[in-house]
Design a protein around this motif. Sequence first.
Motif, mmCIF file in Angstrom:
data_model
loop_
_atom_site.group_PDB
_atom_site.id
_atom_site.type_symbol
_atom_site.label_atom_id
_atom_site.label_comp_id
_atom_site.label_asym_id
_atom_site.label_seq_id
_atom_site.Cartn_x
_atom_site.Cartn_y
_atom_site.Cartn_z
ATOM 1 N N THR A 1 0.823 -1.221 0.000
ATOM 2 C CA THR A 1 0.000 0.000 0.000
ATOM 3 C C THR A 1 0.854 1.267 0.000
ATOM 4 O OG1 THR A 1 -0.085 -0.058 2.419
ATOM 5 C CG2 THR A 1 -1.954 -1.015 1.257
ATOM 6 N N THR B 1 -4.075 1.727 -3.932
ATOM 7 C CA THR B 1 -3.786 0.472 -3.228
ATOM 8 C C THR B 1 -4.287 0.510 -1.779
ATOM 9 O OG1 THR B 1 -1.593 1.349 -2.727
ATOM 10 C CG2 THR B 1 -1.777 -0.148 -4.619
ATOM 11 N N LEU B 2 -4.265 1.678 -1.178
ATOM 12 C CA LEU B 2 -4.733 1.814 0.193
ATOM 13 C C LEU B 2 -6.218 1.452 0.289
ATOM 14 C CD1 LEU B 2 -3.700 2.759 2.976
ATOM 15 C CD2 LEU B 2 -4.728 4.965 2.480
#
Lengths: 316, 368
Positions: free
Chosen positions: A155, A161-162
């Motif tokens: 992430t 991505t988080l």
Amino acid sequence: MKKKVLLMGASGSGKTSMRSLIFSNNPASLTSRLGATIDVEQNHVRFLGDLILNLWDCGGQDSFMDSYLTTQRPTIFQQVGVMIYVFDIESREPGKDMEYYRDCLDGLRYYSPDAAIFLLLHKMDLVRDPQQALEKRRQELEEVSGDATISVFGTTIFDQTLYKAWSSIVHTLIPNAGILSKHLSIFAQACGATEVILFERTTFLVVATSSSGSGVASSAVPTYTKDGADHQLEPTRYERTSELIKAFKYTCSRVREEFHTLELDLHEFSAILDELTKNTYVLVILHDPTIETAAVKLNIRLARNKFETLQADSLV
Amino acid sequence: LLNGTRRSSSVQRTKVLFLGLRRSGKTSIQSVLFKDMPPKQTFYIETTMRITKYPIDTVVPLELWDTPGNATPESIGIPIGQFRSLIFVIDIRDLYNQPITKLVDFVTAAYQSNPDINIEVFVHKSEKLQEDDKIENFRQIQERVTDRLLDLAPEYEGVQPNFYLTSVYDHSLHEAFSRVLHKLIDSLPYLEDMLNVFCANSQSPKAFLFDTKSRLYVATDASPVDSATHNLCCDYLEMLTSFGTLYKSASASPPRHIQPTGPNAPSSSSANGTSSTSSPTASTDALPQRSRKPNKEMFYPSAATSLHPATPGTTLTYHAITSSLALLALVPTAVYEGRRGLLEYNVVFFREGVQEICDVEKETREGG
Ligand SMILES: Nc1nc2c(ncn2[C@@H]2O[C@H](COP(=O)(O)OP(=O)(O)OP(=O)(O)O)[C@@H](O)[C@H]2O)c(=O)[nH]1
Ligand SMILES: Nc1nc2c(ncn2[C@@H]2O[C@H](COP(=O)(O)OP(=O)(O)O)[C@@H](O)[C@H]2O)c(=O)[nH]1
Ligand SMILES: [Mg+2]
């Protein structure tokens, strides 16, 4: 229903930053102003109405960690629903991180053996070959974790991505998300939609989608419309939508406005993003050019009550 | 020689010269504006060693000249008067005389042959300073430049440089370059008039005509531009662009909106109701029809976002005008929801006007 969520990891690994992005709608650029967290910062956030997330952001300096693992051990590790352990991918002391992680795992095994475990390899934006770095660390972590079931994500606060990781995290906290998915796909069919996605209102994390029974897990699977057209859609679309809308919500708040709805009528598709229940937003994606967005909006309005009930059911 | 534009290629490009010391940010500015470079990436840009020309296609075909820090009026290769604008980039922390001396050299060289040349000063990397220091440095740089020009000779009184605070990390750069661009658009008054008419007829407090790719605004109505609203429109445009690629079907699906075939299928059936009658399979044979379609019947993408849950709220609308221009307007939600037909009519009227202006401009450029 209350769920305790532990946020653990070395000081500076990024725990408070990600919490402020996901739950407070702050932009990544402001996280550099955050100070180190002292001891444990507890936060209650209401997620999907009756689900309350009790976030324990545990300051990661050594003295705090040592105390979590000794005197505070029962307090910290009891009744945990999810433990999120954040590793700075560029950490200068990976050995020490690993040792603390192992100790936390022991505490969790003893006090909350059923807790789900998420390991986030964070600050991926700083490494040159993220894929390779992720695989290498994943293997190490799997070895260290033994028979514990872990989910590993790479992430960074600077991209989607988080949101992917956190959607997956909250998904484990909704016992019957499958019910929502099933009814979303019925709703998608009724609207002639390619896909319907349900977001939690404040975080804009994905709660469920029409495309798969298991919700967020299989975003790469192609979706099918009733007319048989096979639409291969971008695999990262869910988390990227979360990221885009969150960023736009922030923009709106800066001009003292409040993001409410969005509709698009583009060459390739139409989309409607609107409130569904008090706690959710729904995104309806249409590729069939014969379908009027006005009809979809009406459908959303008519489905509201039904989904309020379903949402409540999904939490028991 | 009018404007000094040579006919090196088929279109005449308006020349803009970027000047400034080494590492002041000239190349970064051009890369962020026109090459979609993320601001953070500008860190890796190498120092410019030679003069480089970039053709840029916006409403006005531009030719941007990037120069090394040691450029002099003589080293440029053509008379400075042949540029319509000079953009002088000064690092906001650089309060010394060196950049100003350089600026004055170029103004002197340009002024004799082209007294109408636009002098634009970008006080750059402004995000590096706190608010108070920022204002103070900006003021000092303005004062020094103006004083030095006045010292030169009384005839330079006509030279009024324009000053802008800029940074690649926020929308200030887009706003500043938009204002630079406005002076290069000959048809600007007509575009502005049409925006004024649109606003008056649609009860819109603010409307912008944007170049969608660069996110520069080409024109706006007469009401003052406040940065917050400008930033909102920029971000909205960016969000729409990203969104557009996310749900695009990669498999060869037929293009939408060719011609609605058959009756509209969708149902008013609720979620748990029966699914609607199956819609006709979108036919691939509609494809050739589309390419034959004349200009006017084309499908124009649109979007709207409402910015407040309650009724006296605002809706931000987006309407494609040409393949590269879009109209962004704030309209009262009550107008958007209650008088949609009127709004769409105003857009069509506006679109036709703008298209006509663009066609004329294009002809003039190409015809020489
Ligand atoms: N490059 C990069 N920096 C990040 C990222 N996430 C957070 N940071 C930065 O890391 C620093 C520390 O973040 P915090 O969130 O305060 O770390 P923490 O884990 O809460 O630290 P403690 O509270 O001391 O345990 C901040 O300056 C953030 O801006 C990321 O994904 N990439
Ligand atoms: N902080 C900050 N740095 C900038 C900005 N614009 C450019 N830079 C940096 O300034 C340096 C020099 O930029 P460059 O474009 O190569 O300058 P040039 O020599 O004038 O073309 C690069 O490291 C950029 O990252 C800005 O707005 N803010
Ligand atoms: Mg912290």
